[in-house]
Design an enzyme around this catalytic site. Structure first.
Site, short mmCIF file in Angstrom:
data_model
loop_
_atom_site.label_atom_id
_atom_site.label_comp_id
_atom_site.label_asym_id
_atom_site.label_seq_id
_atom_site.Cartn_x
_atom_site.Cartn_y
_atom_site.Cartn_z
N THR A 55 5.73 8.54 13.45
CA THR A 55 5.77 7.79 14.67
C THR A 55 4.15 7.62 15.20
O THR A 55 3.98 6.59 15.66
CB THR A 55 6.70 8.46 15.57
N GLY A 57 6.73 5.31 8.16
CA GLY A 57 5.76 6.59 8.15
C GLY A 57 6.00 7.23 9.62
O GLY A 57 7.07 7.09 10.25
N GLY A 109 2.52 4.98 13.50
CA GLY A 109 3.18 3.63 13.84
C GLY A 109 2.65 3.28 15.14
O GLY A 109 2.42 2.05 15.21
N GLU A 158 10.02 16.35 14.37
CA GLU A 158 10.42 16.22 13.07
C GLU A 158 9.60 17.10 12.38
O GLU A 158 8.36 16.99 12.37
CB GLU A 158 10.05 14.82 12.74
N GLU A 187 9.32 1.45 10.72
CA GLU A 187 10.61 2.53 10.48
C GLU A 187 9.86 3.85 10.73
O GLU A 187 9.00 4.02 9.66
CB GLU A 187 11.02 2.22 9.23
N LYS A 192 0.70 -1.22 -0.17
CA LYS A 192 -0.13 0.02 -0.09
C LYS A 192 0.94 1.33 -0.03
O LYS A 192 1.47 1.65 1.02
CB LYS A 192 -0.82 0.07 1.15
N CYS A 240 13.71 10.49 6.37
CA CYS A 240 13.48 10.27 7.64
C CYS A 240 14.91 10.63 8.61
O CYS A 240 14.96 10.80 9.73
CB CYS A 240 13.12 9.05 7.93
#
Ligand code: NAD
Length: 482
Positions: free
Chosen positions: A231, A229, A234, A385, A251, A176, A285
């Protein structure tokens, strides 16, 4: 709309979403809709899972490992044969310079496929010396149906980091892509189908994270989620996947420190600091988004970094001379501009950039490379981030102060150290809490070298032999000999 309508790939067939819905894909450099892709429903996800499971139990599961490896290798070859077209698609939906797509991302993806293809017939079980009178051996088996859920910054490469080891180890895959960047994943599906991958081995599900993505995470017929993707996404995936106890590798985000000591080769460090944050428009990232500079060289060093940033101008991503492309989407551009305003309000000093820019067309989501000085650890741009071309420079006084500041983050994806003192370099590397440490370089990758996070940057490793662990499981067989 230059590329027309794109369908889902399920069981080797191209189909519309079950409810016929589509969603637009926008070129961030022109703001034009360039394609409409199917927006998958939970029913479509279910059909993909059935197909992937049938392929696993059928032709893919029974195919000799070497033959499987050969097909994966051929997919890498095909990617290079069509590298010009793949790179063009990657640039069109993501906005990155064509040079980065054509000479970095696509070749790295092809190499990754070929690297893991080589492992297909080299991963196997062992015999185990147990104390009783039994023969004990292990079988290395695939995990099963693997879902790869990937972001928009390196749409094809990050997909391949998952698809390559998954297929080479005998799993079947549901890929996806991010809703902003589905075009190269769809093209990959087309290549695999044409090369003779059995139906259902690689399914491509396009659509939104909240509907298609969530349906994947919740589906009991999926054995593993490999996710890259944000955090927070995730964390949500980990919670949802707990209900069906799926294997997961994550990740996630980063806020990577790039540490420059006064005894470094300063010209090289200036190049490393700017490339570390502005490569890929900062949508990387592992971007070196926190520049830690030793106090004694701070002013001189930051002046050089700011000077370099000011000379980088955005250009048409399809022009081979362009080195700074368009931010991937309007919402991402607005998010980055929001961080720039917050940094100013919180007292950081703007040394370069800070504004939206354009390339003479009056269209496109372009930002100036931005550098902030006088950043302190409590400021938002030192902690969160940004995922854009914004560098936060923080000063430190000595080695221990540098290590403490570098590690004061919830993230731990990557880090950089610039010094000519070999002892200091290795000492700092041993103390940094990050999955990657670059010494006197930054942002270099190789398929043979593991990549992944410490702390809230996730767990699991991509690329290298370490990735094989996450796409296989061990079965122990006991045989009574007495
Ligand atoms: P995102 O988390 O918004 O989306 C990633 C993918 O997850 C997309 O395909 C999206 O559709 C899907 N998704 C969203 N919600 C979902 C849900 N509820 N269930 C299932 N799937 C869902 O991330 P993004 O904005 O596309 O990417 C940027 C982020 O990716 C940054 O935080 C960046 O640091 C991170 N990243 C990490 C690495 C790494 O290797 N650690 C590499 C690249 C990017």
């Amino acid at each position: 709309m230059m590329l027309g309508k794109k369908q889902l790939l399920i069981n080797g067939e191209w189909r519309d979403a079950s409810n016929g819905k589509t969603q637009p894909v926008v070129n961030p450099a022109t703001e034009e809709v360039i394609a409409e892709v199917a927006s998958a429903t939970p029913e479509d996800v279910d059909a993909a899972v059935q197909a992937a499971r049938a392929a696993l139990e059928g032709p893919w599961g029974t195919m000799p490992a070497r033959e499987r490896g050969r097909l994966v290798y051929k997919l890498g070859e095909q990617l290079m044969a069509e590298a010009d077209e793949m790179a063009r698609l990657e640039t069109l939906h993501n906005g990155k310079p064509i040079t980065e797509s054509r000479h970095v991302e696509i070749p790295m993806a092809a190499e990754c496929l070929q690297y893991f293809a080589g492992w297909a017939d080299k991963v196997h079980g062992e015999t185990v010396p147990v104390k009783g009178g039994q023969l004990v051996y292990t079988l290395r088996e695939p995990v099963g149906v693997v879902a790869a859920i990937v972001p928009w910054n390196f749409p094809l490469l990050i997909a391949i980091w998952k698809v390559a080891p998954a297929l080479a180890m005998g799993n079947t895959v549901i890929l996806k892509p991010a809703s902003q960047t589905p075009l190269t994943a769809l093209k990959l599906g087309e290549m695999a189908t044409n090369l003779g991958f059995p139906p259902g081995v690689l399914n491509i599900i396009t659509g939104s994270g909240s509907t298609a993505g969530q349906a994947i995470v919740d589906h009991p017929g999926i054995d593993k989620i490999a996710f890259t993707g944000d955090t927070s996404t995730g964390k949500g995936i980990m919670k949802s996947a707990a209900d069906t106890l799926k294997h997961i590798t994550l990740e996630l985000g980063g806020k990577s420190p790039n540490i420059v000591f006064a005894d470094a080769d300063l010209d090289a460090a200036v190049r490393g600091a700017t490339m570390g944050i502005f490569y890929g428009k900062g949508e990387v990232c592992a971007a070196g988004s926190r520049l830690l500079v030793e106090a004694s060289i701070k002013d001189e060093f930051l002046a050089k970094v700011a000077d370099r940033a000011k000379k980088m101008t955005a250009g048409d991503p399809l022009n081979p001379k362009t080195r700074l492309g368009a931010i991937s989407s309007k919402s991402q551009m607005e998010r980055v501009l929001g961080y720039i305003e917050t940094a100013k309000k919180e007292g950081a000093t703007l040394l370069a950039g800070g504004e939206r820019t354009d390339i003479g067309t009056g269209k496109g989501y372009f930002l100036q490379p931005t550098v902030f000085g006088d950043v302190t650890g409590d400021m938002t741009i030192a902690r969160e981030e940004i995922f854009g071309p914004v560098l936060a420079a923080i000063e430190f006084t000595d080695v221990e102060d540098a290590i403490a500041k570098a590690n004061s983050s919830i993230y731990g994806l990557a880090s950089g150290v610039w010094t000519k003192d070999i002892k200091k370099a290795h000492y700092v590397a041993s103390k940094l809490k990050a999955g990657t440490v670059w010494i006197n370089t930054y942002n270099v990758y190789d398929t043979a070298a593991a990549f992944g996070g410490y702390k809230q940057s996730g767990f699991g490793r991509e690329m290298s032999m370490h990735a094989l662990e996450y796409y296989t499981q061990v079965k122990t067989v006991w045989v009574e000999l007495a």
